[in-house]
Design an enzyme around this catalytic site. Sequence first.
Site, PDB file in Angstrom:
ATOM      1  NE  ARG A   1     -26.161  28.420  25.367  1.00 33.33           N
ATOM      2  CZ  ARG A   1     -25.710  28.820  24.165  1.00 33.33           C
ATOM      3  NH1 ARG A   1     -24.662  28.242  23.625  1.00 33.33           N
ATOM      4  NH2 ARG A   1     -26.298  29.807  23.517  1.00 33.33           N
TER       5      ARG A   1
ATOM      6  NE  ARG B   1     -19.865  33.639  21.352  1.00 35.95           N
ATOM      7  CZ  ARG B   1     -19.780  32.335  21.595  1.00 35.95           C
ATOM      8  NH1 ARG B   1     -18.622  31.809  21.933  1.00 35.95           N
ATOM      9  NH2 ARG B   1     -20.824  31.579  21.485  1.00 35.95           N
TER      10      ARG B   1
ATOM     11  CG  HIS C   1     -24.155  22.226  23.276  1.00 38.87           C
ATOM     12  ND1 HIS C   1     -23.883  21.822  24.560  1.00 38.87           N
ATOM     13  CD2 HIS C   1     -23.719  23.521  23.197  1.00 38.87           C
ATOM     14  CE1 HIS C   1     -23.330  22.834  25.224  1.00 38.87           C
ATOM     15  NE2 HIS C   1     -23.221  23.872  24.421  1.00 38.87           N
TER      16      HIS C   1
ATOM     17  CB  ALA D   1     -22.339  25.869  19.317  1.00 39.32           C
TER      18      ALA D   1
ATOM     19  CE1 TYR E   1     -19.517  31.833  26.303  1.00 39.90           C
ATOM     20  CE2 TYR E   1     -20.622  33.454  24.908  1.00 39.90           C
ATOM     21  CZ  TYR E   1     -20.526  32.174  25.411  1.00 39.90           C
ATOM     22  OH  TYR E   1     -21.451  31.220  25.043  1.00 39.90           O
TER      23      TYR E   1
ATOM     24  CD  GLU F   1     -17.292  19.041  27.843  1.00 40.95           C
ATOM     25  OE1 GLU F   1     -17.311  17.937  28.417  1.00 40.95           O
ATOM     26  OE2 GLU F   1     -18.292  19.553  27.322  1.00 40.95           O
TER      27      GLU F   1
ATOM     28  CG  HIS G   1     -18.295  24.233  28.195  1.00 39.21           C
ATOM     29  ND1 HIS G   1     -18.332  24.346  26.835  1.00 39.21           N
ATOM     30  CD2 HIS G   1     -18.400  22.919  28.485  1.00 39.21           C
ATOM     31  CE1 HIS G   1     -18.476  23.150  26.303  1.00 39.21           C
ATOM     32  NE2 HIS G   1     -18.518  22.262  27.279  1.00 39.21           N
ATOM     33  CB  ILE G   2     -15.949  30.684  29.019  1.00 41.66           C
ATOM     34  CG1 ILE G   2     -14.656  30.408  28.252  1.00 41.66           C
ATOM     35  CG2 ILE G   2     -15.897  32.030  29.737  1.00 41.66           C
ATOM     36  CD1 ILE G   2     -14.500  31.242  26.981  1.00 41.66           C
ATOM     37  CB  SER G   3     -20.921  30.419  30.017  1.00 43.91           C
ATOM     38  OG  SER G   3     -21.243  29.409  29.078  1.00 43.91           O
TER      39      SER G   3
ATOM     40  CG  ASN H   1     -14.893  26.306  24.973  1.00 44.21           C
ATOM     41  OD1 ASN H   1     -15.897  25.771  24.519  1.00 44.21           O
ATOM     42  ND2 ASN H   1     -14.914  27.469  25.591  1.00 44.21           N
TER      43      ASN H   1
ATOM     44  NE  ARG I   1     -25.158  30.587  28.262  1.00 40.08           N
ATOM     45  CZ  ARG I   1     -24.359  30.794  27.202  1.00 40.08           C
ATOM     46  NH1 ARG I   1     -23.128  30.301  27.176  1.00 40.08           N
ATOM     47  NH2 ARG I   1     -24.806  31.501  26.189  1.00 40.08           N
TER      48      ARG I   1
ATOM     49  N   PRO J   1     -15.843  27.043  17.464  1.00 40.51           N
ATOM     50  CG  PRO J   1     -17.973  26.288  16.929  1.00 40.51           C
ATOM     51  CD  PRO J   1     -16.618  25.798  17.344  1.00 40.51           C
ATOM     52  CG  ASN J   2     -19.393  31.572  16.989  1.00 42.19           C
ATOM     53  OD1 ASN J   2     -19.302  32.254  15.976  1.00 42.19           O
ATOM     54  ND2 ASN J   2     -20.241  30.571  17.089  1.00 42.19           N
TER      55      ASN J   2
HETATM   56  C1  DQA Z   1     -19.232  27.681  25.477  1.00 44.08           C
HETATM   57  C2  DQA Z   1     -20.684  27.303  25.773  1.00 44.08           C
HETATM   58  C3  DQA Z   1     -21.388  26.842  24.515  1.00 44.08           C
HETATM   59  O1  DQA Z   1     -22.729  26.483  24.804  1.00 44.08           O
HETATM   60  C4  DQA Z   1     -21.392  27.951  23.491  1.00 44.08           C
HETATM   61  O2  DQA Z   1     -21.992  27.514  22.299  1.00 44.08           O
HETATM   62  C5  DQA Z   1     -20.041  28.493  23.223  1.00 44.08           C
HETATM   63  C6  DQA Z   1     -19.149  28.714  24.357  1.00 44.08           C
HETATM   64  C7  DQA Z   1     -18.527  28.278  26.712  1.00 44.08           C
HETATM   65  O3  DQA Z   1     -17.315  28.380  26.684  1.00 44.08           O
HETATM   66  O4  DQA Z   1     -19.190  28.650  27.686  1.00 44.08           O
HETATM   67  O5  DQA Z   1     -19.694  28.845  22.106  1.00 44.08           O
HETATM   68  O6  DQA Z   1     -18.530  26.522  25.092  1.00 44.08           O
END
Ligand code: DQA
Length: 138
Positions: free
Chosen positions: A108, A17, A77, A74, A22, A95, A97-99, A71, A104, A9-10
């Site tokens: 997370r 975003r 979590h 959210a 990101y 797995e 994650h960009i961040s 990825n 954070r 998602p997102n």
């Molecule tokens: C994410 C980190 C998640 O906590 C967040 O909800 C995302 C992006 C990342 O790529 O850093 O949507 O997965």
Amino acid sequence: MKILIINGPNLNLLGKREPEIYGTQTFEDYFKILKTRFPDITLEYYQSNVEGFLIDKLHEVGFSYDGIVMNAGAYTHTSIAIADAIAGIQTPVIEVHISNVHARESFRHHGFMSKNCVGSIAGLGLKGYDLGIQYFIP
Ligand code: DQA
């Protein structure tokens, strides 16, 4: 070799975003770069904002593809269902994650899927996807 990148998602909003977290590149643009970097791999990309669709995709490819780079956004979590889907398939999942989720908010810091993945990459920006793919290359 067949590898699928799955974004949750997102992540369709990458580029627009929260660019300070990101970045400014769309995933579609980055995916073109990945395709040229790995010309010998059949590399596919799937994105959904819907938890069940992500699970359906894991089931669909998870007995025939060589690797999945995921990825889950959210859902990382929150989703025991995605963690169970990863445990239930044969294809190994990395797995991404960009961040740096560990730097954070505390919500997370925990991911349900991590223990069912071969490994996790966080905080390396979009390059994390590239590194995830490289893991699968012998
Ligand atoms: C994410 C980190 C998640 O906590 C967040 O909800 C995302 C992006 C990342 O790529 O850093 O949507 O997965």
